[in-house]
Design a protein around this motif. Structure first.
Motif, PDB file in Angstrom:
ATOM      1  N   VAL A 158       0.834  -1.206   0.000  1.00  0.00           N
ATOM      2  CA  VAL A 158       0.000   0.000   0.000  1.00  0.00           C
ATOM      3  C   VAL A 158       0.867   1.254   0.000  1.00  0.00           C
ATOM      4  O   VAL A 158       0.577   2.227  -0.720  1.00  0.00           O
ATOM      5  N   THR A 159       1.940   1.261   0.784  1.00  0.00           N
ATOM      6  CA  THR A 159       2.813   2.436   0.852  1.00  0.00           C
ATOM      7  C   THR A 159       3.433   2.747  -0.501  1.00  0.00           C
ATOM      8  O   THR A 159       3.430   3.897  -0.962  1.00  0.00           O
ATOM      9  N   LEU A 205       0.793   3.969  -3.018  1.00  0.00           N
ATOM     10  CA  LEU A 205       0.418   5.360  -2.762  1.00  0.00           C
ATOM     11  C   LEU A 205       1.496   6.323  -3.255  1.00  0.00           C
ATOM     12  O   LEU A 205       1.187   7.362  -3.849  1.00  0.00           O
ATOM     13  N   LEU A 226      -5.859  -1.517  -6.844  1.00  0.00           N
ATOM     14  CA  LEU A 226      -6.564  -0.992  -5.684  1.00  0.00           C
ATOM     15  C   LEU A 226      -7.579  -2.004  -5.160  1.00  0.00           C
ATOM     16  O   LEU A 226      -7.725  -2.179  -3.950  1.00  0.00           O
ATOM     17  N   VAL A 275      -5.618  -4.695  -3.317  1.00  0.00           N
ATOM     18  CA  VAL A 275      -5.196  -4.260  -1.979  1.00  0.00           C
ATOM     19  C   VAL A 275      -6.366  -4.299  -1.016  1.00  0.00           C
ATOM     20  O   VAL A 275      -6.243  -4.730   0.133  1.00  0.00           O
ATOM     21  N   HIS A 276      -7.543  -3.845  -1.471  1.00  0.00           N
ATOM     22  CA  HIS A 276      -8.728  -3.871  -0.623  1.00  0.00           C
ATOM     23  C   HIS A 276      -9.079  -5.301  -0.235  1.00  0.00           C
ATOM     24  O   HIS A 276      -9.430  -5.582   0.932  1.00  0.00           O
TER      25      HIS A 276
END
Length: 224
Positions: free
Chosen positions: A72-73, A76, A210, A213-214
Motif C-alpha cells: 500500500v505504501t 500510494l 486498488l 489491496v482492498h
C-alpha cells in the motif's frame, strides 16, 4: 576624410572595421536558462515520490514484515508521483502537460500541449529541464529491472506492484514525449487509437491493484 596628393583633394578614409550589433536579449535569455533552479519545491517533489517508491521497495523488508503495508505504501507513492508529475511538475519545469477531456457530444479527446513561453520570469531553466527528463526516463528503466529480477527470483507476490510502477511511470513518459514532439494538438479518439488504448489499460490496471489491496486488507487484517 584625408587630404590627397598634389591636387589637395579630399578622399574618404576607408574603415575596415565592421559594425557589430550587440544582442543583449539573447545573452540575458541564455543567462536566465542557465540560472539556478527557480522552482525548488516542484523539482523536489518531481523526484521525491518516485525515488521514495524505489527506496521503499528495496528496503521495505527492513522496515516492516507486513507485505500489505509495504504494498500500500509503495502504491500510494507511485500514485502521488503520477498525479504530481502529470499535473504540476511537468507544467512548471518544462511547460508540458497532457490530459483527457470530454466534449459536448460525449467524445473523448486526448490533449497534448507544449507551452511556448518567451523570455520571462516563468521560463524554466536548463537544470530543471534536465532533472525533469532524467527522472522521467531513469525511473521506469529501474522498475523494468525490478520486473525481471522479480520474475527470475520467483517473487511473484511483488509482480503486480512492479507492473503498476512500470505502467504509471511509462504512461507519464509517453504523455510528455508526445507533448514534446507534437505539442498544442488535440488528438481525437479516432486518430489516436493507440494512445487511448494505452491509457485505458493503465487505468484498468490501477483499479485492479486498488481492488487487490482492498481484498488483501479484508482477508488479512491482522497483518496490517
Amino acid at each position: 576624410w584625408v587630404l590627397g596628393g598634389a591636387g589637395g583633394s579630399l578622399q574618404p578614409l576607408v574603415d575596415d572595421t565592421e559594425d557589430v550589433s550587440l544582442d543583449f536579449g539573447n545573452e540575458e535569455e541564455l543567462a536566465l536558462r542557465k540560472a539556478k533552479i527557480r522552482h525548488p519545491l516542484a523539482t523536489f517533489f518531481h523526484l521525491f515520490f518516485r525515488v521514495s517508491a524505489i527506496v521503499t521497495y528495496l528496503l521495505c523488508d527492513w522496515f516492516s514484515k507486513s507485505f500489505v503495508a509495504c504494498f500500500v505504501t509503495i502504491l500510494l507513492l507511485l500514485s502521488f508521483d503520477f498525479w504530481s508529475v502529470k499535473n504540476v511538475t511537468g507544467r512548471l519545469l518544462v511547460g508540458l502537460r497532457w490530459w483527457n477531456q470530454i466534449d459536448e457530444d460525449g467524445k473523448s479527446h486526448w490533449v497534448f500541449e507544449a507551452k511556448k513561453v518567451p523570455t520571462s520570469i516563468a521560463a524554466s531553466t536548463e537544470v530543471e529541464a534536465r532533472i525533469f527528463w532524467l527522472g522521467l526516463i531513469i525511473c521506469p528503466v529501474i522498475w523494468t529491472v525490478f520486473f525481471f529480477s522479480t520474475l527470475f527470483s520467483l517473487k511473484l507476490k511483488w509482480l503486480a506492484l512492479v507492473i503498476a510502477g512500470i505502467s504509471l511511470q511509462a504512461a507519464n513518459l509517453y504523455g510528455f514525449i508526445h507533448c514534446k514532439l507534437g505539442g498544442k494538438k488535440s488528438i481525437k479518439v479516432t486518430s489516436s487509437f493507440l494512445s487511448q488504448q494505452m491509457f485505458q489499460r493503465v487505468s484498468i490496471k490501477v483499479c485492479y491493484y486498488l481492488h487487490y489491496v482492498h481484498h488483501v486488507f479484508l482477508c488479512f487484517p491482522q497483518q496490517v
